[in-house]
Design a protein around this motif. Structure first.
Motif, short mmCIF file in Angstrom:
data_model
loop_
_atom_site.label_atom_id
_atom_site.label_comp_id
_atom_site.label_asym_id
_atom_site.label_seq_id
_atom_site.Cartn_x
_atom_site.Cartn_y
_atom_site.Cartn_z
N GLU A 164 38.45 42.13 34.65
CA GLU A 164 39.63 41.36 35.01
C GLU A 164 39.29 39.94 35.50
O GLU A 164 40.03 38.99 35.17
CB GLU A 164 40.45 42.09 36.07
N ALA B 71 39.69 53.47 32.17
CA ALA B 71 40.23 52.64 33.25
C ALA B 71 39.20 51.61 33.71
O ALA B 71 39.51 50.42 33.89
CB ALA B 71 40.66 53.52 34.41
N ARG B 72 37.95 52.04 33.90
CA ARG B 72 36.91 51.12 34.36
C ARG B 72 36.58 50.07 33.31
O ARG B 72 36.38 48.90 33.63
CB ARG B 72 35.65 51.91 34.74
N ARG C 47 39.25 37.73 32.55
CA ARG C 47 40.59 37.46 32.01
C ARG C 47 41.29 36.40 32.86
O ARG C 47 41.91 35.47 32.32
CB ARG C 47 41.42 38.73 32.00
N GLU C 48 41.18 36.54 34.15
CA GLU C 48 41.86 35.60 35.04
C GLU C 48 41.32 34.19 34.87
O GLU C 48 42.06 33.21 35.02
CB GLU C 48 41.69 36.05 36.50
N LEU D 246 33.73 44.89 39.43
CA LEU D 246 34.51 43.67 39.54
C LEU D 246 33.67 42.52 40.09
O LEU D 246 33.75 41.39 39.59
CB LEU D 246 35.72 43.90 40.45
N HIS E 47 44.47 45.12 23.88
CA HIS E 47 43.24 44.36 24.08
C HIS E 47 42.59 44.12 22.72
O HIS E 47 42.64 44.98 21.83
CB HIS E 47 42.27 45.13 24.98
N LEU F 272 38.52 48.81 31.10
CA LEU F 272 39.62 47.86 30.97
C LEU F 272 39.82 47.03 32.23
O LEU F 272 40.19 45.86 32.16
CB LEU F 272 40.91 48.58 30.61
N GLN F 273 39.56 47.60 33.39
CA GLN F 273 39.87 46.92 34.65
C GLN F 273 38.74 46.04 35.17
O GLN F 273 38.98 44.97 35.73
CB GLN F 273 40.24 47.95 35.73
N SER F 274 37.49 46.45 34.96
CA SER F 274 36.37 45.72 35.55
C SER F 274 36.26 44.26 35.10
O SER F 274 35.95 43.38 35.90
CB SER F 274 35.05 46.45 35.27
N ASP G 40 38.78 58.02 33.22
CA ASP G 40 38.17 57.12 34.19
C ASP G 40 37.32 56.07 33.49
O ASP G 40 37.32 54.90 33.88
CB ASP G 40 37.30 57.91 35.17
#
Length: 273
Positions: free
Chosen positions: A95, A88-89, A98-99, A52, A134, A91-93, A85
Motif C-alpha cells: 500500500e 490479504a498480505r 500505491r499511495e 508495510l 489489480h 494485496l495490503q503490504s 491470509d
C-alpha cells in the motif's frame, strides 16, 4: 508510450564498482539504483512478503523516481496452496507504494512445469479473480500457453501477457512482443543455452550479455506497438550476473531513441559502463 526500464532486483553486490560506488552500504543500493532506472522488479517478495514498513522504506528511498513490479509469493505460482491470509498480505503490504504512485503490476512467474491443462487454466482464472482490481502480469514459461486464444483470454480477463526472451531451446514461448491490453511487459532472461537447464544457480542461468543486434530486434518490436492501444511498456532485464543487465540497458536506450521513443532516465545519473 511511457517506457519503464530496469532490472530484476537491485541487491546485487557484484554491481559494486559498476553501479554502486565502492563502500556503498547495501541499505543504500535502492537509493543509488533509482537515480538511473525508473523501474525494478521486487524479487524478495517471492520468498517472503515484506511488511508495510519495508515498503514504506522503499518508497522513501526512490523519491518518486522508480516504479515497482512486485513479484507474487511462490505460494501463488509454484506450490499453489495460498490462503486467504496470503492474499490479504500480498494485496495490503505494498500500500505505501500505491499511495506514492510507485506501484506497477504484480508479477506472477509460473514455472516451466505449469503446462496448459484444464486444471491449470482453471487455477489461473481463479487466481485472476482473487486479484481482481489489480494489474497482474503473468509469465508462462511452457510453450503450450503461447497461443493467440490465450492472449485473447488475457485481454478479456484483464491480465497482462509477459513476453519473455529465453535461450533458443524449444518448448518455451517464441521471442515475440505481445500486448494483451494497455501494458506491454518484456522480460529478458539472457540466452545462455548451456546453463539454462544445467546451471547450478540463477547467476549461472542468467550469465549472458545481449548483442546490439539482439536488442535492436526488441527495439523494433517495441516501436511497432500501437501507442493508441499500449500506454506503458515495461522492459526488465534479468541477466543481472556480472552487470550484463546494466550494460544492456545502456545499449538499448539509444536504439529506442533512434526509433523515436523516449526511454527517459528518472534522474541525472551518469551513463553506466
Amino acid at each position: 508510450m511511457k517506457i519503464y526500464l530496469g532490472t530484476g532486483g537491485y541487491s546485487n553486490e557484484d554491481w559494486i564498482g559498476l553501479l554502486y560506488p565502492p563502500g556503498t552500504k547495501k541499505t543504500d543500493f535502492l537509493s543509488v539504483y533509482s537515480q538511473h532506472f525508473n523501474a525494478t522488479e521486487l524479487n524478495s517478495s517471492f520468498y517472503a512478503i515484506p511488511g508495510l514498513k519495508a515498503f514504506e522504506g522503499m518508497a522513501k528511498r526512490v523519491e518518486s523516481r522508480t516504479r515497482f513490479a512486485v513479484k507474487l509469493h511462490q505460494v501463488f505460482t509454484h506450490t499453489r496452496n495460498y490462503t486467504d491470509d496470503d492474499v490479504a498480505r500480498m494485496l495490503q503490504s505494498p500500500e505505501p507504494l500505491r499511495e506514492a504512485g510507485l506501484m506497477g503490476p504484480y508479477l506472477a512467474q509460473f514455472p516451466y512445469s505449469f503446462h496448459r491443462t484444464a486444471e491449470n487454466r482453471r487455477y489461473l482464472w481463479e487466481l485472476a479473480q482473487r486479484l481482481e482490481g489489480h494489474e497482474v502480469a503473468v509469465e508462462l514459461r511452457h510453450g503450450s500457453w503461447d497461443k493467440p486464444e490465450v492472449r485473447e483470454g488475457f485481454r478479456e480477463t484483464g491480465l497482462i501477457w509477459v513476453s519473455p526472451d529465453y535461450p533458443p531451446l524449444g518448448g518455451m514461448p517464441e521471442p515475440q512482443l505481445h500486448a494483451s491490453g494497455h501494458v506491454a511487459y518484456l522480460r529478458l532472461h539472457g540466452r545462455n543455452r548451456e546453463t539454462w537447464w544445467e546451471g547450478s544457480s540463477a547467476a549461472e542461468r542468467h550469465d549472458y550479455r545481449y548483442t546490439e543486434a539482439e536488442l535492436a530486434y526488441w527495439a523494433d518490436q517495441i516501436a511497432a506497438l500501437d501507442p493508441g492501444e499500449v500506454e506503458e511498456v515495461w522492459v526488465l532485464f534479468n541477466n543481472t550476473t556480472q552487470g550484463h543487465a546494466l550494460a544492456n540497458i545502456e545499449t538499448l536506450r539509444p536504439l529506442l531513441e533512434a526509433r523515436g521513443l523516449d526511454p527517459a532516465r528518472p534522474g541525472q545519473g551518469d551513463r553506466l559502463l
